[in-house]
Motif scaffolding. Sequence first.
Motif, short mmCIF file in Angstrom:
data_model
loop_
_atom_site.label_atom_id
_atom_site.label_comp_id
_atom_site.label_asym_id
_atom_site.label_seq_id
_atom_site.Cartn_x
_atom_site.Cartn_y
_atom_site.Cartn_z
N GLU A 11 -24.56 -11.81 -50.75
CA GLU A 11 -23.85 -12.35 -49.59
C GLU A 11 -23.31 -11.24 -48.68
N GLN A 12 -22.88 -10.13 -49.25
CA GLN A 12 -22.38 -9.02 -48.43
C GLN A 12 -23.50 -8.40 -47.61
N LYS A 75 -23.37 -8.99 -58.15
CA LYS A 75 -23.82 -8.50 -56.85
C LYS A 75 -24.56 -9.60 -56.09
N GLN A 76 -25.28 -10.44 -56.81
CA GLN A 76 -26.06 -11.50 -56.16
C GLN A 76 -25.47 -12.86 -56.53
N GLN A 77 -25.44 -13.73 -55.53
CA GLN A 77 -24.87 -15.05 -55.71
C GLN A 77 -25.94 -16.11 -55.50
N LEU A 78 -25.73 -17.28 -56.09
CA LEU A 78 -26.62 -18.41 -55.87
C LEU A 78 -26.47 -18.84 -54.42
N ILE A 79 -27.58 -18.83 -53.66
CA ILE A 79 -27.51 -19.16 -52.23
C ILE A 79 -28.29 -20.41 -51.86
N GLY A 80 -29.18 -20.87 -52.74
CA GLY A 80 -29.97 -22.04 -52.40
C GLY A 80 -30.62 -22.66 -53.62
N ILE A 81 -30.83 -23.98 -53.54
CA ILE A 81 -31.44 -24.73 -54.62
C ILE A 81 -32.61 -25.52 -54.04
N GLU A 91 -48.11 -22.27 -61.02
CA GLU A 91 -48.07 -22.66 -59.62
C GLU A 91 -46.64 -22.59 -59.08
N ALA A 92 -45.65 -22.97 -59.88
CA ALA A 92 -44.24 -22.89 -59.45
C ALA A 92 -43.85 -21.44 -59.18
N ILE A 93 -44.31 -20.53 -60.01
CA ILE A 93 -44.04 -19.10 -59.82
C ILE A 93 -44.69 -18.62 -58.52
N GLN A 94 -45.92 -19.05 -58.27
CA GLN A 94 -46.60 -18.66 -57.03
C GLN A 94 -45.84 -19.17 -55.81
N VAL A 95 -45.32 -20.40 -55.87
CA VAL A 95 -44.53 -20.95 -54.76
C VAL A 95 -43.29 -20.08 -54.55
N ALA A 96 -42.59 -19.76 -55.63
CA ALA A 96 -41.36 -18.95 -55.53
C ALA A 96 -41.65 -17.57 -54.97
N ALA A 97 -42.76 -16.98 -55.37
CA ALA A 97 -43.10 -15.62 -54.93
C ALA A 97 -43.38 -15.54 -53.44
N ARG A 98 -43.80 -16.65 -52.83
CA ARG A 98 -44.10 -16.66 -51.40
C ARG A 98 -42.85 -16.92 -50.55
N MET A 99 -41.74 -17.28 -51.17
CA MET A 99 -40.54 -17.62 -50.42
C MET A 99 -39.87 -16.36 -49.87
N PRO A 100 -39.38 -16.40 -48.62
CA PRO A 100 -38.70 -15.22 -48.08
C PRO A 100 -37.44 -14.87 -48.87
N GLN A 101 -36.84 -15.83 -49.54
CA GLN A 101 -35.65 -15.56 -50.33
C GLN A 101 -35.95 -14.58 -51.47
N ALA A 102 -37.19 -14.54 -51.93
CA ALA A 102 -37.56 -13.65 -53.03
C ALA A 102 -37.50 -12.19 -52.62
N ARG A 103 -37.54 -11.91 -51.33
CA ARG A 103 -37.43 -10.52 -50.86
C ARG A 103 -35.99 -10.02 -50.91
N GLY A 104 -35.01 -10.93 -50.96
CA GLY A 104 -33.60 -10.53 -50.97
C GLY A 104 -32.93 -10.64 -52.32
N GLY A 105 -33.57 -11.30 -53.26
CA GLY A 105 -32.97 -11.47 -54.57
C GLY A 105 -33.91 -12.27 -55.45
N PRO A 106 -33.54 -12.44 -56.70
CA PRO A 106 -34.42 -13.16 -57.61
C PRO A 106 -34.41 -14.66 -57.34
N ILE A 107 -35.47 -15.30 -57.77
CA ILE A 107 -35.55 -16.76 -57.76
C ILE A 107 -35.83 -17.19 -59.20
N GLU A 108 -34.90 -17.93 -59.76
CA GLU A 108 -35.07 -18.44 -61.11
C GLU A 108 -35.87 -19.74 -61.03
N VAL A 109 -36.93 -19.84 -61.83
CA VAL A 109 -37.78 -21.02 -61.85
C VAL A 109 -37.53 -21.74 -63.18
#
Length: 117
Positions: A11-12, A75-81, A91-109
């Motif tokens: 968030e910072q 350091k990282q906060q939950l920002i979206g669900i 396929e779910a991992i592939q979807v997550a990997a294409r998300m722009p949010q993945a460039r700023g932090g992890p996406i838990e699947v």
Amino acid sequence: MRYILLAYGDEQELAAMSSSEREALWDAFLANDQALRESGHLLAVEGLQSSCSATTVRVQHGNLSITVGPLAETKQQLIGIFTITARDLNEAIQVAARMPQARGGPIEVRPIAALDQ
């Protein structure tokens, strides 16, 4: 199969962006959401207010404990669900990997449990 994608970010770092950088990132988020809807993957999406608006509730040994703030200070906060549908975890991992949010932090699947069974 349905999956929850939990997107995390700093968030910072987001707050330190210029307005044009934030606008470009927001546009990328919206374009990705639209692409996921059109592909049939996106079932629901929710952005979250700042983690400082969180309230954490616990009941331990019958005692209620309320803490202002998120569950953990990190350091990282939950920002979206995101709730998506995908054939399988790959396929779910592939979807997550294409998300722009993945460039700023992890996406838990995580697969959604079928509670009616």
